[in-house]
Design a protein around this motif. Structure first.
Motif, PDB file in Angstrom:
ATOM      1  N   LYS A  89       1.122  -0.620  -0.180  1.00  0.00           N
ATOM      2  CA  LYS A  89       0.190  -0.180   0.430  1.00  0.00           C
ATOM      3  C   LYS A  89       0.954   1.312   0.186  1.00  0.00           C
ATOM      4  O   LYS A  89       0.606   2.343  -0.760  1.00  0.00           O
ATOM      5  N   GLY A  90       1.886   0.910   0.274  1.00  0.00           N
ATOM      6  CA  GLY A  90       3.184   1.880   0.443  1.00  0.00           C
ATOM      7  C   GLY A  90       3.452   2.432  -0.349  1.00  0.00           C
ATOM      8  O   GLY A  90       4.891   0.984  -0.909  1.00  0.00           O
ATOM      9  N   HIS A  91       3.866   3.168  -1.038  1.00  0.00           N
ATOM     10  CA  HIS A  91       4.833   3.788  -2.558  1.00  0.00           C
ATOM     11  C   HIS A  91       6.114   4.749  -1.688  1.00  0.00           C
ATOM     12  O   HIS A  91       6.483   5.288  -2.969  1.00  0.00           O
ATOM     13  N   ASN A  92       6.575   5.148  -0.496  1.00  0.00           N
ATOM     14  CA  ASN A  92       6.518   6.000  -0.247  1.00  0.00           C
ATOM     15  C   ASN A  92       8.605   5.217  -0.217  1.00  0.00           C
ATOM     16  O   ASN A  92       9.644   4.890   1.201  1.00  0.00           O
ATOM     17  N   SER A  93       9.040   5.567  -1.690  1.00  0.00           N
ATOM     18  CA  SER A  93      10.393   5.059  -1.542  1.00  0.00           C
ATOM     19  C   SER A  93      11.544   6.026  -2.088  1.00  0.00           C
ATOM     20  O   SER A  93      10.582   6.276  -3.490  1.00  0.00           O
ATOM     21  N   PRO A  94      12.154   5.651  -1.900  1.00  0.00           N
ATOM     22  CA  PRO A  94      13.603   6.666  -2.536  1.00  0.00           C
ATOM     23  C   PRO A  94      13.638   6.044  -3.547  1.00  0.00           C
ATOM     24  O   PRO A  94      14.714   6.765  -4.866  1.00  0.00           O
ATOM     25  N   PHE A  95      13.859   5.009  -3.872  1.00  0.00           N
ATOM     26  CA  PHE A  95      14.558   4.248  -5.323  1.00  0.00           C
ATOM     27  C   PHE A  95      13.679   4.417  -6.207  1.00  0.00           C
ATOM     28  O   PHE A  95      14.076   2.913  -7.450  1.00  0.00           O
ATOM     29  N   ILE A  96      12.454   4.329  -6.381  1.00  0.00           N
ATOM     30  CA  ILE A  96      11.443   5.403  -7.450  1.00  0.00           C
ATOM     31  C   ILE A  96      11.943   5.463  -8.714  1.00  0.00           C
ATOM     32  O   ILE A  96      12.466   5.785  -8.652  1.00  0.00           O
ATOM     33  N   GLY A  97      12.434   5.158 -10.230  1.00  0.00           N
ATOM     34  CA  GLY A  97      12.607   5.377 -11.199  1.00  0.00           C
ATOM     35  C   GLY A  97      14.193   5.044 -10.946  1.00  0.00           C
ATOM     36  O   GLY A  97      15.056   5.225 -12.150  1.00  0.00           O
ATOM     37  N   TRP A  98      14.669   4.260  -9.903  1.00  0.00           N
ATOM     38  CA  TRP A  98      15.682   3.372  -9.917  1.00  0.00           C
ATOM     39  C   TRP A  98      16.328   2.695 -11.235  1.00  0.00           C
ATOM     40  O   TRP A  98      14.946   1.729 -11.108  1.00  0.00           O
ATOM     41  N   HIS A  99      17.174   2.633 -12.187  1.00  0.00           N
ATOM     42  CA  HIS A  99      17.833   0.670 -12.549  1.00  0.00           C
ATOM     43  C   HIS A  99      17.978   0.745 -12.507  1.00  0.00           C
ATOM     44  O   HIS A  99      19.342   0.818 -11.927  1.00  0.00           O
ATOM     45  N   VAL A 100      18.172  -0.994 -12.069  1.00  0.00           N
ATOM     46  CA  VAL A 100      18.626  -2.685 -11.157  1.00  0.00           C
ATOM     47  C   VAL A 100      18.515  -3.415 -11.973  1.00  0.00           C
ATOM     48  O   VAL A 100      17.590  -3.547 -13.639  1.00  0.00           O
ATOM     49  N   TYR A 101      18.842  -4.847 -11.570  1.00  0.00           N
ATOM     50  CA  TYR A 101      19.210  -5.738 -12.237  1.00  0.00           C
ATOM     51  C   TYR A 101      18.576  -6.683 -10.933  1.00  0.00           C
ATOM     52  O   TYR A 101      18.234  -6.359  -9.604  1.00  0.00           O
ATOM     53  N   GLY A 102      18.132  -8.029 -11.761  1.00  0.00           N
ATOM     54  CA  GLY A 102      17.295  -8.950  -9.762  1.00  0.00           C
ATOM     55  C   GLY A 102      15.784  -8.698  -9.855  1.00  0.00           C
ATOM     56  O   GLY A 102      15.250  -8.756  -8.448  1.00  0.00           O
ATOM     57  N   ASN A 103      15.299  -8.741 -10.899  1.00  0.00           N
ATOM     58  CA  ASN A 103      14.005  -8.592 -10.844  1.00  0.00           C
ATOM     59  C   ASN A 103      12.948 -10.011 -10.969  1.00  0.00           C
ATOM     60  O   ASN A 103      12.888 -10.817 -11.131  1.00  0.00           O
TER      61      ASN A 103
END
Length: 430
Positions: free
Chosen positions: A398-412
């Motif tokens: 329910k929470g979208h309070n993440s500073p990592f939104i928009g980051w490009h990463v590996y390990g899906n």
């Protein structure tokens, strides 16, 4: 019911090898090749397409907010988010309403978790009644009711006498004591790390000693009491130093670090941004370097997310008034794999130990963190090869309070199984 997972990359002696896994009645029956010839056709076949199959990840520091704060998260949404992140076992912190501070309340929480959770939930009891008082809980009673550890997470135990008596009680009951280390007399109402950035932004700061002073106090009390003392979300260089010295002295102390403290510093706070407000706060680059060094040399035992969902409204406005905390359970593996394994600071096997094997071992979660014949079929299928973007609309918390939104990463994480049953797959995304 049998399930065959074909063409899976599995860690064998810290190297990836292509194998198949046969699951029967919720447990791993066999690992190898041509298993259908030996055991017959399976009822269900899942093709891993040569992706990595990991033991289910273990996070002993999660806030499910249920009951009492279900606008932020529920057991259902929080554990589905855990499955989305590849976690199959989580430890639920006790800062809910009512606080699980009696055997009866702990038993009710355990039953609630079993009825609603998508993954395994280990339940914390509080250290003191209502989590902030000086009155100790019935340690042996809450353990009998199903608590696996005790914590007042969100609040530090302020008096040494209370903490010492709590440690003695927890030690006698055989319960780990997980401490949120924060001296209120030194905390002084800060909202971010004390230092040049806080001064530039005109925001009140939280100094390092408010954490490290309680760690120093507590390791001496732990030595005297014999308890398994665990330090939650270590964030300062001074805390790492104290813990390192305590371990060298043979004191039974363990600790965790959260991904955001390994990835970010207060210098990343370029404006008054509530999405970067958490407790403990993002510290200085010097502290971050000490945390990474502590993780690499074994002073820090494992990684835990401190997943702390809030409503959108609670994370708006100024850091002075917004809630502390960020989500983390859906982004933890990918951010850690990208930052630590892709850069060769750690091997994949070491990361799995830090995010699965070690937390399970140190907290006595006997059936968790294993991928071997006879173990529960708790596992995750993870694409390590393709980069992807972390997006808010793909989060299941329910929470979208993440500073990592928009980051490009590996390990899906592509799929997660608990006791051999698929609890998360790509077709289940919003």
């Amino acid at each position: 019911m049998t399930t065959l997972i074909k063409n899976a990359q599995i860690l064998v002696n810290h190297h990836l090898e292509l194998n198949d896994l046969l699951i029967e009645d919720g447990r791993i029956k066999a690992i190898g090749h041509q298993l259908n010839e030996q055991y017959g056709a399976a009822d269900q076949v899942i093709c891993a397409d040569k992706h990595f199959v990991s033991p289910g990840l273990v996070d002993v520091h999660v806030h499910l907010r249920d009951p009492g704060q279900t606008a932020k998260e529920t057991i259902e949404t929080g554990t589905l988010a855990a499955a989305h992140g590849g976690f199959t076992t989580v430890g639920a912190m006790p800062n809910v309403d009512p606080v699980p501070d009696t055997p009866e309340r702990v038993a009710a929480m355990v039953a609630r978790n079993q009825a609603k959770a998508r993954v395994h939930v280990a339940q914390y009891a509080s250290i003191t009644t209502e989590r902030t008082s000086e009155e100790l809980v019935d340690f042996e009673g809450v353990k009998r009711a199903g608590a696996f550890a005790v914590s007042n997470d969100g609040s530090g135990v302020q008096t040494a006498g209370t903490m010492y008596q709590a440690m003695c009680g927890a030690a006698k009951a055989g319960l780990p004591l997980a401490a949120h280390v924060e001296d209120d007399s030194l905390y002084q109402g800060g909202v971010m790390n004390a230092g040049p950035t806080a001064e530039r932004l005109g925001l009140p700061g939280i100094n390092n000693v408010s954490e490290a002073a309680q760690v120093a106090r507590d390791v001496m009390l732990a030595e005297a009491s014999g308890v398994h003392y665990h330090v939650c979300h270590v964030s300062t260089a001074e805390s790492v130093r104290v813990i390192r010295h305590a371990k060298e002295a043979g004191i039974n102390v363990t600790c965790e670090v959260s991904p955001h403290h390994l990835l970010l510093t207060d210098e990343d706070i370029t404006m008054d941004n509530p999405m970067l407000k958490m407790n403990p706060p993002l510290r200085s680059p010097k502290d971050r370097s000490a945390l990474v060094a502590g993780l690499l040399d074994g002073t820090i035992d494992f990684i835990a997310t401190d997943h702390a969902p809030h409503t959108d409204a609670e994370k708006q406005g100024s850091m002075k008034t917004a809630a502390f905390g960020i989500t983390g359970i859906e982004t933890a593996f990918a951010t850690m794999y990208t930052a630590l394994v892709k850069t060769r600071l750690l091997s994949l096997g070491q990361l799995i130990e830090l995010m699965s094997t070690k937390p399970a071992q140190l907290f006595g979660l006997k059936d968790a963190g294993q991928l071997k014949v006879g173990a529960p079929a708790d596992l995750a299928i993870i694409d390590l090869e393709h980069e992807y973007e972390i997006k808010a609309d793909q989060m299941l918390s329910k929470g979208h309070n993440s500073p990592f939104i928009g980051w490009h990463v590996y390990g899906n994480v592509l799929m997660t199984l608990v006791d051999g049953q698929v609890v998360y797959g790509k077709d289940q995304q919003k």
